[in-house]
Design a protein around this motif. Structure first.
Motif, PDB file in Angstrom:
ATOM      1  N   GLY A 242      43.039  75.544  35.675  1.00 30.80           N
ATOM      2  CA  GLY A 242      44.418  75.211  36.018  1.00 30.80           C
ATOM      3  C   GLY A 242      45.228  74.665  34.863  1.00 30.80           C
ATOM      4  O   GLY A 242      46.411  74.360  35.028  1.00 30.80           O
ATOM      5  N   SER A 243      44.633  74.543  33.682  1.00 32.38           N
ATOM      6  CA  SER A 243      45.319  73.937  32.540  1.00 32.38           C
ATOM      7  C   SER A 243      46.231  74.930  31.818  1.00 32.38           C
ATOM      8  O   SER A 243      45.869  76.096  31.628  1.00 32.38           O
ATOM      9  CB  SER A 243      44.281  73.383  31.557  1.00 32.38           C
ATOM     10  N   ASP A 244      47.373  74.445  31.368  1.00 30.68           N
ATOM     11  CA  ASP A 244      48.288  75.269  30.586  1.00 30.68           C
ATOM     12  C   ASP A 244      47.864  75.372  29.124  1.00 30.68           C
ATOM     13  O   ASP A 244      48.416  76.191  28.383  1.00 30.68           O
ATOM     14  CB  ASP A 244      49.702  74.678  30.640  1.00 30.68           C
ATOM     15  N   THR A 245      46.903  74.547  28.705  1.00 28.84           N
ATOM     16  CA  THR A 245      46.514  74.515  27.295  1.00 28.84           C
ATOM     17  C   THR A 245      45.094  75.052  27.080  1.00 28.84           C
ATOM     18  O   THR A 245      44.489  74.807  26.041  1.00 28.84           O
ATOM     19  CB  THR A 245      46.616  73.090  26.738  1.00 28.84           C
ATOM     20  N   ILE A 246      44.579  75.760  28.058  1.00 27.23           N
ATOM     21  CA  ILE A 246      43.249  76.360  27.966  1.00 27.23           C
ATOM     22  C   ILE A 246      43.357  77.838  28.322  1.00 27.23           C
ATOM     23  O   ILE A 246      44.048  78.201  29.277  1.00 27.23           O
ATOM     24  CB  ILE A 246      42.242  75.661  28.903  1.00 27.23           C
ATOM     25  N   ARG A 247      42.678  78.667  27.553  1.00 28.93           N
ATOM     26  CA  ARG A 247      42.635  80.097  27.842  1.00 28.93           C
ATOM     27  C   ARG A 247      41.181  80.515  28.065  1.00 28.93           C
ATOM     28  O   ARG A 247      40.284  80.066  27.350  1.00 28.93           O
ATOM     29  CB  ARG A 247      43.244  80.911  26.699  1.00 28.93           C
ATOM     30  N   ILE A 248      40.969  81.381  29.058  1.00 27.00           N
ATOM     31  CA  ILE A 248      39.618  81.746  29.472  1.00 27.00           C
ATOM     32  C   ILE A 248      39.512  83.261  29.624  1.00 27.00           C
ATOM     33  O   ILE A 248      40.419  83.912  30.145  1.00 27.00           O
ATOM     34  CB  ILE A 248      39.265  81.069  30.810  1.00 27.00           C
ATOM     35  N   GLY A 249      38.400  83.810  29.170  1.00 27.31           N
ATOM     36  CA  GLY A 249      38.063  85.204  29.414  1.00 27.31           C
ATOM     37  C   GLY A 249      36.704  85.283  30.073  1.00 27.31           C
ATOM     38  O   GLY A 249      35.810  84.496  29.755  1.00 27.31           O
ATOM     39  N   LEU A 250      36.543  86.220  30.989  1.00 33.35           N
ATOM     40  CA  LEU A 250      35.282  86.408  31.694  1.00 33.35           C
ATOM     41  C   LEU A 250      34.719  87.791  31.413  1.00 33.35           C
ATOM     42  O   LEU A 250      35.472  88.765  31.287  1.00 33.35           O
ATOM     43  CB  LEU A 250      35.479  86.244  33.207  1.00 33.35           C
ATOM     44  N   GLY A 251      33.403  87.877  31.325  1.00 29.61           N
ATOM     45  CA  GLY A 251      32.733  89.163  31.150  1.00 29.61           C
ATOM     46  C   GLY A 251      31.450  89.181  31.951  1.00 29.61           C
ATOM     47  O   GLY A 251      30.890  88.133  32.271  1.00 29.61           O
ATOM     48  N   ALA A 252      30.976  90.367  32.285  1.00 25.10           N
ATOM     49  CA  ALA A 252      29.749  90.500  33.068  1.00 25.10           C
ATOM     50  C   ALA A 252      28.932  91.668  32.550  1.00 25.10           C
ATOM     51  O   ALA A 252      29.453  92.590  31.901  1.00 25.10           O
ATOM     52  CB  ALA A 252      30.074  90.712  34.545  1.00 25.10           C
ATOM     53  N   ALA A 253      27.643  91.613  32.829  1.00 22.98           N
ATOM     54  CA  ALA A 253      26.759  92.763  32.659  1.00 22.98           C
ATOM     55  C   ALA A 253      26.051  92.964  33.982  1.00 22.98           C
ATOM     56  O   ALA A 253      25.510  92.017  34.565  1.00 22.98           O
ATOM     57  CB  ALA A 253      25.752  92.531  31.537  1.00 22.98           C
ATOM     58  N   SER A 254      26.074  94.170  34.471  1.00 20.19           N
ATOM     59  CA  SER A 254      25.562  94.481  35.800  1.00 20.19           C
ATOM     60  C   SER A 254      24.034  94.512  35.817  1.00 20.19           C
ATOM     61  O   SER A 254      23.370  94.559  34.771  1.00 20.19           O
ATOM     62  CB  SER A 254      26.095  95.833  36.265  1.00 20.19           C
TER      63      SER A 254
ATOM     64  N   ARG B   9      32.355  91.113  26.205  1.00 15.88           N
ATOM     65  CA  ARG B   9      33.411  91.409  27.171  1.00 15.88           C
ATOM     66  C   ARG B   9      34.254  90.175  27.467  1.00 15.88           C
ATOM     67  O   ARG B   9      35.477  90.279  27.620  1.00 15.88           O
ATOM     68  CB  ARG B   9      32.779  91.961  28.452  1.00 15.88           C
ATOM     69  N   ALA B  10      33.606  89.018  27.552  1.00 15.52           N
ATOM     70  CA  ALA B  10      34.359  87.786  27.802  1.00 15.52           C
ATOM     71  C   ALA B  10      35.342  87.508  26.672  1.00 15.52           C
ATOM     72  O   ALA B  10      36.504  87.157  26.906  1.00 15.52           O
ATOM     73  CB  ALA B  10      33.396  86.610  27.976  1.00 15.52           C
ATOM     74  N   LEU B  11      34.879  87.673  25.428  1.00 10.61           N
ATOM     75  CA  LEU B  11      35.762  87.423  24.284  1.00 10.61           C
ATOM     76  C   LEU B  11      36.914  88.417  24.267  1.00 10.61           C
ATOM     77  O   LEU B  11      38.068  88.043  23.998  1.00 10.61           O
ATOM     78  CB  LEU B  11      34.966  87.501  22.983  1.00 10.61           C
ATOM     79  N   CYS B  12      36.632  89.675  24.576  1.00 10.94           N
ATOM     80  CA  CYS B  12      37.687  90.694  24.595  1.00 10.94           C
ATOM     81  C   CYS B  12      38.742  90.414  25.660  1.00 10.94           C
ATOM     82  O   CYS B  12      39.904  90.824  25.523  1.00 10.94           O
ATOM     83  CB  CYS B  12      37.079  92.067  24.836  1.00 10.94           C
ATOM     84  N   ARG B  13      38.340  89.716  26.733  1.00 12.57           N
ATOM     85  CA  ARG B  13      39.257  89.469  27.837  1.00 12.57           C
ATOM     86  C   ARG B  13      39.985  88.131  27.734  1.00 12.57           C
ATOM     87  O   ARG B  13      40.722  87.764  28.645  1.00 12.57           O
ATOM     88  CB  ARG B  13      38.497  89.577  29.159  1.00 12.57           C
ATOM     89  N   LEU B  14      39.778  87.427  26.628  1.00 15.10           N
ATOM     90  CA  LEU B  14      40.606  86.249  26.387  1.00 15.10           C
ATOM     91  C   LEU B  14      42.064  86.693  26.219  1.00 15.10           C
ATOM     92  O   LEU B  14      42.331  87.674  25.518  1.00 15.10           O
ATOM     93  CB  LEU B  14      40.171  85.535  25.116  1.00 15.10           C
ATOM     94  N   PRO B  15      43.008  85.967  26.814  1.00 10.22           N
ATOM     95  CA  PRO B  15      44.409  86.353  26.645  1.00 10.22           C
ATOM     96  C   PRO B  15      45.000  85.974  25.287  1.00 10.22           C
ATOM     97  O   PRO B  15      46.156  86.288  25.015  1.00 10.22           O
ATOM     98  CB  PRO B  15      45.113  85.593  27.786  1.00 10.22           C
ATOM     99  N   VAL B  16      44.221  85.291  24.443  1.00 14.69           N
ATOM    100  CA  VAL B  16      44.637  85.009  23.060  1.00 14.69           C
ATOM    101  C   VAL B  16      43.550  85.530  22.135  1.00 14.69           C
ATOM    102  O   VAL B  16      42.383  85.636  22.516  1.00 14.69           O
ATOM    103  CB  VAL B  16      44.847  83.497  22.817  1.00 14.69           C
ATOM    104  N   ARG B  17      43.927  85.841  20.918  1.00 10.44           N
ATOM    105  CA  ARG B  17      42.965  86.351  19.942  1.00 10.44           C
ATOM    106  C   ARG B  17      42.325  85.176  19.210  1.00 10.44           C
ATOM    107  O   ARG B  17      43.014  84.431  18.519  1.00 10.44           O
ATOM    108  CB  ARG B  17      43.658  87.282  18.946  1.00 10.44           C
TER     109      ARG B  17
END
Length: 213
Positions: free
Chosen positions: A71-83, A102-110
């Motif tokens: 819920g923080s405005d100052t934190i960015r999160i990416g999630l990834g999975a392996a089936s 995959r988690a790193l690729c899905r972060l909304p910031v680089r």
């Protein structure tokens, strides 16, 4: 307790430093889930004091911290999975690295740099450091471990509604006595890791029993 010193040494907050961790290496069922987490600014003392290795927190505490992190405005999160299929095909170690990528690729910031829990690094799109026991050293890694743990536990609870013989809502797919009893009673599901030794052994026993009938 984890702190922010590794992030500072890696260039934060001027550089975006991601902490990466995965959950689900050891269970007999379910996917691996990884999270990548970036603090855009140093976390305050209240939040820092609440974050710890997800395994050392109660379920209620994990949920509370998860809500604060997501819920923080100052934190960015990416999630990834392996089936489960990927785990069985490429092995659990490679699957964990795939989920981290995959988690790193899905972060909304680089990110400019990554701190990765463990002693081996996946191939990432930024420089990185492997940190053994990182979820007890780095706030970013510990935060990622909490996010990944809560997400995976929720997934296993949902799966338990359709497969209620194994106690996944309580054991998250680990090979507890209840889970093993469920295997004997209800058999192997599509969510079981068939290349893991206990599942392979169970399937071999069932095959031998069927052949003897």
């Amino acid at each position: 307790m984890p702190d922010y010193s590794l992030e500072l040494a890696s260039g934060a907050p001027q550089s975006r430093v991601a902490g990466i961790d995965e959950v689900g290496r050891g269970p007999l069922a379910g996917p691996v889930i990884a999270a990548a987490l970036v603090f855009l600014e140093p976390p305050d003392e209240t939040l820092s004091g609440m974050i710890d290795d997800s395994k050392r927190l109660s379920a209620a505490r994990r949920q509370r911290v998860f809500d604060l992190l997501t819920g923080s405005d100052t934190i960015r999160i990416g999630l990834g999975a392996a089936s489960v299929a990927e785990i069985d095909r490429i092995n659990i170690g490679k699957a964990c690295h795939l989920a981290m990528q995959r988690a790193l690729c899905r972060l909304p910031v680089r990110p400019d740099f990554a701190l990765v829990d463990g002693n081996r690094l996946p191939s990432l799109a930024c420089d990185a450091l492997a940190v053994v026991g990182g979820d007890r050293k780095s706030l970013s890694i510990a935060g990622a471990s909490i996010v990944a743990k809560v997400v995976r536990d929720r997934l296993m609870t949902r799966l338990s509604l359709r497969h209620d013989s194994y106690g996944w809502e309580r054991n998250a797919g680990y090979g507890t006595a209840l889970h093993m009893a469920g295997l004997r009673e209800a058999g192997v599901t599509p969510h079981h890791r068939r290349e893991f030794a206990p599942i392979r052994a169970h399937m071999a026993r069932m095959s031998q029993t069927a052949g003897a009938i």
